[in-house]
Design a protein around this motif. Structure first.
Motif, PDB file in Angstrom:
ATOM      1  N   LEU A 102      35.318 -53.255 -23.293  1.00  0.00           N
ATOM      2  CA  LEU A 102      35.859 -53.201 -24.725  1.00  0.00           C
ATOM      3  C   LEU A 102      35.763 -51.593 -25.272  1.00  0.00           C
ATOM      4  O   LEU A 102      36.595 -51.240 -25.886  1.00  0.00           O
ATOM      5  CB  LEU A 102      35.024 -54.223 -25.454  1.00  0.00           C
ATOM      6  N   GLY A 103      34.463 -50.939 -24.932  1.00  0.00           N
ATOM      7  CA  GLY A 103      34.621 -49.471 -25.188  1.00  0.00           C
ATOM      8  C   GLY A 103      35.664 -48.685 -24.591  1.00  0.00           C
ATOM      9  O   GLY A 103      36.195 -48.015 -25.170  1.00  0.00           O
ATOM     10  N   VAL A 104      35.826 -49.184 -23.286  1.00  0.00           N
ATOM     11  CA  VAL A 104      37.029 -48.199 -22.615  1.00  0.00           C
ATOM     12  C   VAL A 104      38.260 -48.659 -23.330  1.00  0.00           C
ATOM     13  O   VAL A 104      39.173 -47.717 -23.559  1.00  0.00           O
ATOM     14  CB  VAL A 104      36.907 -48.888 -20.998  1.00  0.00           C
ATOM     15  N   ALA A 105      38.456 -49.899 -23.640  1.00  0.00           N
ATOM     16  CA  ALA A 105      40.033 -50.387 -24.453  1.00  0.00           C
ATOM     17  C   ALA A 105      40.022 -49.605 -25.805  1.00  0.00           C
ATOM     18  O   ALA A 105      41.034 -49.207 -26.085  1.00  0.00           O
ATOM     19  CB  ALA A 105      40.179 -51.759 -24.484  1.00  0.00           C
ATOM     20  N   ARG A 106      38.995 -49.616 -26.455  1.00  0.00           N
ATOM     21  CA  ARG A 106      39.116 -48.546 -27.719  1.00  0.00           C
ATOM     22  C   ARG A 106      39.044 -47.199 -27.613  1.00  0.00           C
ATOM     23  O   ARG A 106      39.969 -46.707 -28.423  1.00  0.00           O
ATOM     24  CB  ARG A 106      37.610 -49.097 -28.696  1.00  0.00           C
ATOM     25  N   ALA A 107      38.589 -46.574 -26.594  1.00  0.00           N
ATOM     26  CA  ALA A 107      38.650 -45.185 -26.405  1.00  0.00           C
ATOM     27  C   ALA A 107      40.155 -45.090 -25.942  1.00  0.00           C
ATOM     28  O   ALA A 107      40.921 -43.868 -26.419  1.00  0.00           O
ATOM     29  CB  ALA A 107      37.745 -44.717 -25.315  1.00  0.00           C
ATOM     30  N   GLN A 108      40.799 -45.892 -25.195  1.00  0.00           N
ATOM     31  CA  GLN A 108      42.308 -46.086 -24.841  1.00  0.00           C
ATOM     32  C   GLN A 108      43.084 -46.182 -26.026  1.00  0.00           C
ATOM     33  O   GLN A 108      44.198 -45.193 -26.008  1.00  0.00           O
ATOM     34  CB  GLN A 108      42.583 -46.927 -23.717  1.00  0.00           C
ATOM     35  N   ALA A 109      42.552 -46.926 -27.039  1.00  0.00           N
ATOM     36  CA  ALA A 109      43.569 -46.985 -28.373  1.00  0.00           C
ATOM     37  C   ALA A 109      43.492 -45.697 -29.293  1.00  0.00           C
ATOM     38  O   ALA A 109      44.285 -45.244 -29.908  1.00  0.00           O
ATOM     39  CB  ALA A 109      42.948 -48.333 -28.973  1.00  0.00           C
TER      40      ALA A 109
END
Length: 476
Positions: A102-109
């Motif tokens: 989830l942290g990676v996905a938020r960083a990608q967003a």
């Protein structure tokens, strides 16, 4: 004219030019340094797990279900089934990995919303010989990719939906972890109960074992006649060994789920988890299935992300534009100012390949969603039917086991008073043991099916409308 200009003008011009380049370089360096992120090493740990539960916490605010959030976590007196589920949510290594995703996905967003950096170009040309009024030429340009700006909104929408999908996948994984913790808690207690029943049976068979070996030694009993008693004891020992292996596996699985070291003591207390959804709850869950189940909502978010990707691919078929401004001076000291425009000619590619890929991926996600919904509805109906069958079987086995237990007790009294031969007594004991173990096995099946059905229902104590899942990206 030559003497009037070069001894005085060239040095002044060169000084100004050098100052301008130095100032430009200083600004560029300052901007780059100010935007740089810092680095810090993150060493790997030994992955040994927690040595015990006493130092672990399971904050109620982090629990995904109301039934867990309202329960007091106190491992000092052992873990009940709810505390076990709470600890699994808080300390499961698999869930920690999901939260990292989830942290990676938020960083990608976050990255998808950033504007592309402009491109600065600097150049300088030196005359091959001096004289003739020649000076050093330079050029300075600043450009920006306009095409990236046009597709920014689509990238942002796709990244936000993907972050929301990962967030919902995390919630679903937490629900599954709760179900797994409840199931392993029940398995451990059930296997312990089987172990205790087999131990009592072994103790009873040891009583007749002495008589058999004494009779064999005295020659009053043949091995053919003694085989019934010898085989009965051997069968129980084998069942004990098989049950011990299964208990070790269940206990190990529970330790891993809770993030505990294999040697960490784990005291389980209280009754196992028992709940059977009512027909009304089943029908309501089927009606609200598409709006309550996090995994289905995650698939919906993934489909929306793919829609945004397809829109971005369609936008990217238009010519890519790069716009820039520039300033230059040639060797004759003539200054020019202008602009540059770069355009990709859509003659061959036109992004048709990416559009076809994104469109095919969208169709795949659409069909995957329909398949998942169909499978989920079918599984829910099947598990409900299985639970009804197991309930009837449990009632019948309970009566049967009680009758055989009465027969076993009566046979033991008759055997002790010499009114019943030991082979008949062993046969009655064997049937009673089999009935007791069958009853425990059915109880385990009931727990497995009911926990699985509740997980498929979407946990009846949870309302996703009042517990929204944030899909917004945060700045790392």
């Amino acid at each position: 004219m030559h003497r009037a200009v070069h001894p005085q003008r060239i040095p002044a011009t060169r000084s100004c030019r050098v100052s301008a380049f130095r100032m430009t370089g200083a600004v560029v360096v300052a901007l780059v340094v100010s935007a740089c992120a810092s680095y810090a090493p993150l060493p790997l740990d030994r992955g040994e797990g927690a040595a015990g539960v006493a130092q672990l916490v399971a904050p109620a605010a982090d629990m995904p279900l109301p039934s867990l959030a309202t329960h007091r976590f106190d491992p000092a007196d052992g873990l009940d089934v709810t505390e076990t589920a709470m600890l699994a949510v808080a300390n499961s290594p698999a869930l920690k990995l999901k939260r990292d995703e989830l942290g990676v996905a938020r960083a990608q967003a976050f990255a998808a919303g950033l504007l592309p950096d402009p491109q600065l170009s600097l150049g300088e040309d030196f005359p091959t010989h001096s004289g003739g009024g020649l000076s050093t030429a330079f050029n300075l340009g600043l450009g920006e990719d306009i095409g990236a700006l046009l597709t920014r909104s689509s990238r942002q929408a796709a990244a936000r939906s993907q972050a929301g999908q990962v967030n919902l996948d995390l919630l679903w994984a937490e629900w599954q972890t709760v179900a797994q913790a409840r199931l392993l808690f029940d398995q451990v207690l059930n296997l312990r109960a089987q172990q205790a029943r087999l131990a009592s049976e072994q103790a009873a068979l040891d009583q007749v074992g002495g008589h058999i070996h004494a009779a064999l030694a005295a020659g009053n009993l043949t091995y053919d006649s003694a085989s019934v008693g010898l085989n009965a004891a051997a069968d129980v020992r084998k069942q004990q060994a098989d049950n011990t292996v299964a208990l070790h596996q269940a206990d190990s699985d529970l330790h891993v789920l809770l993030g505990l070291a294999s040697t960490a003591p784990l005291e389980l207390v209280g009754a196992p988890y028992r709940v059977t959804p009512t027909p009304a709850q089943l029908q309501q869950a089927l009606a609200d299935l598409l709006h309550r189940r996090p995994d289905l909502l995650a698939l919906q978010a993934g489909y929306q992300a793919q829609e945004a990707k397809l829109r971005g691919a369609v936008l990217a078929q238009f010519p890519a534009l790069t716009l820039g401004v520039n300033s230059a001076r040639d060797t004759s000291a003539i200054y020019t100012h202008g602009f540059s425009l770069g355009i990709t000619l859509p003659l061959f590619d036109r992004n048709r390949g990416n559009i076809a890929i994104e469109r095919a991926t969208r169709q795949q996600l659409k069909d995957d969603y329909a398949s998942r919904v169909l499978t989920t509805r079918s599984d829910m109906q099947r598990l409900a039917a299985d639970l009804a069958t197991l309930d009837r079987q449990h009632r019948a086995l309970t009566v049967h086991a009680e009758q055989l237990a009465d027969a076993r007790r009566a046979a033991e009294q008759s055997w002790r008073h010499g009114l019943l031969d030991w082979p008949t007594w062993l046969a009655i004991r064997s049937r009673s043991l089999a009935a007791d173990l069958d009853l425990l096995a059915v109880q385990q099946q009931q727990a497995t099916q009911s926990i699985a059905l509740e997980a498929l229902l979407g946990n009846t104590d949870f309302d996703i409308a009042t517990h929204p899942v944030s899909a917004q990206a945060s700045t790392p």
